[in-house]
Design a protein around this motif. Sequence first.
Motif, PDB file in Angstrom:
ATOM      1  N   ASP A  57       0.867  -1.145   0.055  1.00  0.00           N
ATOM      2  CA  ASP A  57       0.078  -0.004  -0.131  1.00  0.00           C
ATOM      3  C   ASP A  57       0.838   1.134  -0.161  1.00  0.00           C
ATOM      4  OD1 ASP A  57      -1.687   2.192   0.859  1.00  0.00           O
ATOM      5  OD2 ASP A  57      -2.957   0.842   1.794  1.00  0.00           O
ATOM      6  N   THR A  58       0.843   2.102  -0.936  1.00  0.00           N
ATOM      7  CA  THR A  58       1.611   3.334  -1.061  1.00  0.00           C
ATOM      8  C   THR A  58       1.523   4.324   0.169  1.00  0.00           C
ATOM      9  OG1 THR A  58      -0.136   4.486  -2.023  1.00  0.00           O
ATOM     10  CG2 THR A  58       1.350   3.442  -3.508  1.00  0.00           C
ATOM     11  N   ASN A  59       0.551   4.232   1.232  1.00  0.00           N
ATOM     12  CA  ASN A  59       0.330   4.844   2.393  1.00  0.00           C
ATOM     13  C   ASN A  59       1.216   4.392   3.432  1.00  0.00           C
ATOM     14  OD1 ASN A  59      -1.516   6.713   1.420  1.00  0.00           O
ATOM     15  ND2 ASN A  59      -3.134   5.070   1.648  1.00  0.00           N
ATOM     16  N   PHE A  60       2.195   3.191   3.017  1.00  0.00           N
ATOM     17  CA  PHE A  60       2.789   2.506   4.062  1.00  0.00           C
ATOM     18  C   PHE A  60       4.337   2.431   3.662  1.00  0.00           C
ATOM     19  CE2 PHE A  60      -1.237   1.309   5.352  1.00  0.00           C
ATOM     20  CZ  PHE A  60      -1.339   1.188   6.786  1.00  0.00           C
ATOM     21  N   LYS A  61       5.314   2.539   4.569  1.00  0.00           N
ATOM     22  CA  LYS A  61       6.478   2.480   4.117  1.00  0.00           C
ATOM     23  C   LYS A  61       7.086   1.201   4.108  1.00  0.00           C
ATOM     24  CE  LYS A  61       7.636   7.134   5.809  1.00  0.00           C
ATOM     25  NZ  LYS A  61       8.481   7.926   6.788  1.00  0.00           N
ATOM     26  N   ASN A  62       8.208   0.888   3.237  1.00  0.00           N
ATOM     27  CA  ASN A  62       8.794  -0.426   3.540  1.00  0.00           C
ATOM     28  C   ASN A  62       9.835  -0.500   4.748  1.00  0.00           C
ATOM     29  OD1 ASN A  62       8.002  -1.297   1.088  1.00  0.00           O
ATOM     30  ND2 ASN A  62       9.723  -0.405  -0.050  1.00  0.00           N
ATOM     31  N   CYS A  63       9.951  -1.623   5.238  1.00  0.00           N
ATOM     32  CA  CYS A  63      10.656  -1.582   6.727  1.00  0.00           C
ATOM     33  C   CYS A  63      11.716  -2.632   6.665  1.00  0.00           C
ATOM     34  CB  CYS A  63       9.853  -1.871   7.840  1.00  0.00           C
ATOM     35  SG  CYS A  63       8.514  -0.542   8.053  1.00  0.00           S
ATOM     36  N   ILE A  64      12.848  -2.554   7.357  1.00  0.00           N
ATOM     37  CA  ILE A  64      13.702  -3.588   7.635  1.00  0.00           C
ATOM     38  C   ILE A  64      14.038  -3.870   9.039  1.00  0.00           C
ATOM     39  CG2 ILE A  64      16.205  -4.529   7.521  1.00  0.00           C
ATOM     40  CD1 ILE A  64      16.378  -3.214   4.667  1.00  0.00           C
ATOM     41  N   ALA A  65      13.965  -4.903   9.798  1.00  0.00           N
ATOM     42  CA  ALA A  65      14.020  -5.161  11.102  1.00  0.00           C
ATOM     43  C   ALA A  65      15.138  -6.292  11.305  1.00  0.00           C
ATOM     44  CB  ALA A  65      12.787  -5.597  11.801  1.00  0.00           C
ATOM     45  N   TRP A  66      16.171  -6.138  12.000  1.00  0.00           N
ATOM     46  CA  TRP A  66      17.269  -7.061  12.640  1.00  0.00           C
ATOM     47  C   TRP A  66      17.692  -6.630  13.924  1.00  0.00           C
ATOM     48  CZ3 TRP A  66      18.099  -2.372   9.703  1.00  0.00           C
ATOM     49  CH2 TRP A  66      19.275  -1.806  10.025  1.00  0.00           C
ATOM     50  N   HIS A  67      18.364  -7.696  14.210  1.00  0.00           N
ATOM     51  CA  HIS A  67      19.015  -7.573  15.561  1.00  0.00           C
ATOM     52  C   HIS A  67      20.673  -7.727  15.909  1.00  0.00           C
ATOM     53  CE1 HIS A  67      19.393  -8.065  19.920  1.00  0.00           C
ATOM     54  NE2 HIS A  67      20.075  -9.123  19.787  1.00  0.00           N
ATOM     55  N   THR A  68      21.466  -7.034  16.573  1.00  0.00           N
ATOM     56  CA  THR A  68      22.756  -7.084  16.602  1.00  0.00           C
ATOM     57  C   THR A  68      22.928  -7.162  17.937  1.00  0.00           C
ATOM     58  OG1 THR A  68      23.571  -4.789  16.366  1.00  0.00           O
ATOM     59  CG2 THR A  68      23.161  -5.942  14.348  1.00  0.00           C
ATOM     60  N   GLU A  69      24.349  -7.369  18.320  1.00  0.00           N
ATOM     61  CA  GLU A  69      24.829  -7.175  19.791  1.00  0.00           C
ATOM     62  C   GLU A  69      24.813  -5.872  20.149  1.00  0.00           C
ATOM     63  OE1 GLU A  69      28.863  -8.594  20.015  1.00  0.00           O
ATOM     64  OE2 GLU A  69      28.221 -10.571  19.550  1.00  0.00           O
ATOM     65  N   GLN A  70      24.687  -4.856  19.374  1.00  0.00           N
ATOM     66  CA  GLN A  70      24.655  -3.513  19.389  1.00  0.00           C
ATOM     67  C   GLN A  70      22.988  -3.098  20.086  1.00  0.00           C
ATOM     68  OE1 GLN A  70      26.373  -4.308  16.964  1.00  0.00           O
ATOM     69  NE2 GLN A  70      28.279  -3.856  17.839  1.00  0.00           N
TER      70      GLN A  70
END
Length: 86
Positions: free
Chosen positions: A51-64
Amino acid sequence: PYRRQRQMGKETVIELLVYFQNSTTYIDNEHYIVSDIHINGIQGKFFESTDTNFKNCIAWHTEQGDFRLSASLEKGIMIKIAENIK
Protein backbone atom coordinates in the motif's frame (compact mmCIF):
# COMPACT_ATOMS: atom_id res chain seq x y z
CA PRO A 1 15.72 10.08 14.61
CA TYR A 2 15.49 10.47 10.87
CA ARG A 3 17.32 11.87 7.87
CA ARG A 4 15.70 13.70 4.98
CA GLN A 5 17.05 13.35 1.48
CA ARG A 6 15.98 15.21 -1.68
CA GLN A 7 15.69 13.20 -4.89
CA MET A 8 14.45 14.61 -8.19
CA GLY A 9 12.28 17.26 -6.53
CA LYS A 10 10.78 14.77 -4.07
CA GLU A 11 11.71 14.53 -0.43
CA THR A 12 12.40 11.04 0.91
CA VAL A 13 12.25 10.42 4.65
CA ILE A 14 14.47 7.66 6.01
CA GLU A 15 13.68 6.69 9.58
CA LEU A 16 15.97 4.61 11.79
CA LEU A 17 14.92 3.38 15.21
CA VAL A 18 17.47 1.76 17.49
CA TYR A 19 16.60 -0.01 20.75
CA PHE A 20 19.48 -0.75 23.11
CA GLN A 21 17.43 -2.96 25.43
CA ASN A 22 15.22 -5.93 24.67
CA SER A 23 12.36 -4.85 22.47
CA THR A 24 9.49 -6.22 20.46
CA THR A 25 8.55 -4.80 17.08
CA TYR A 26 4.95 -5.00 15.92
CA ILE A 27 4.30 -4.39 12.24
CA ASP A 28 0.87 -4.66 10.65
CA ASN A 29 1.27 -7.64 8.31
CA GLU A 30 -1.98 -6.84 6.50
CA HIS A 31 -0.17 -4.28 4.33
CA TYR A 32 3.17 -6.07 3.88
CA ILE A 33 4.83 -9.01 2.18
CA VAL A 34 7.49 -10.34 4.58
CA SER A 35 10.75 -11.93 3.40
CA ASP A 36 13.99 -13.06 5.03
CA ILE A 37 17.13 -11.02 4.30
CA HIS A 38 20.68 -10.76 5.64
CA ILE A 39 22.36 -7.58 6.86
CA ASN A 40 26.13 -8.15 7.06
CA GLY A 41 25.54 -11.86 7.63
CA ILE A 42 22.84 -11.29 10.27
CA GLN A 43 19.30 -12.51 9.59
CA GLY A 44 16.61 -9.87 9.33
CA LYS A 45 13.17 -9.30 7.85
CA PHE A 46 12.14 -7.09 4.95
CA PHE A 47 8.57 -5.81 5.07
CA GLU A 48 7.56 -4.77 1.54
CA SER A 49 4.55 -2.47 1.58
CA THR A 50 1.59 -3.44 -0.60
CA ASP A 51 0.00 0.00 0.00
CA THR A 52 1.52 3.35 -1.00
CA ASN A 53 0.36 4.80 2.34
CA PHE A 54 2.88 2.56 4.15
CA LYS A 55 6.70 2.55 4.01
CA ASN A 56 8.94 -0.46 3.45
CA CYS A 57 10.72 -1.64 6.62
CA ILE A 58 13.75 -3.69 7.58
CA ALA A 59 14.12 -5.13 11.09
CA TRP A 60 17.26 -6.87 12.44
CA HIS A 61 19.09 -7.52 15.70
CA THR A 62 22.81 -7.25 16.53
CA GLU A 63 24.85 -7.24 19.72
CA GLN A 64 24.54 -3.44 19.65
CA GLY A 65 20.74 -3.46 19.65
CA ASP A 66 17.54 -3.91 17.70
CA PHE A 67 17.22 -1.86 14.50
CA ARG A 68 14.24 -0.82 12.38
CA LEU A 69 14.74 1.09 9.14
CA SER A 70 11.72 2.57 7.32
CA ALA A 71 11.56 4.37 3.97
CA SER A 72 9.74 4.48 0.65
CA LEU A 73 12.82 3.06 -1.10
CA GLU A 74 13.48 -0.17 -2.98
CA LYS A 75 14.61 -3.29 -1.12
CA GLY A 76 18.18 -3.28 -2.51
CA ILE A 77 18.76 0.37 -1.58
CA MET A 78 17.40 -0.16 1.92
CA ILE A 79 19.66 -3.20 2.46
CA LYS A 80 22.69 -1.12 1.39
CA ILE A 81 21.72 1.59 3.88
CA ALA A 82 21.25 -0.98 6.65
CA GLU A 83 24.61 -2.61 5.89
CA ASN A 84 26.32 0.74 6.43
CA ILE A 85 24.82 1.40 9.87
CA LYS A 86 27.53 0.86 12.45
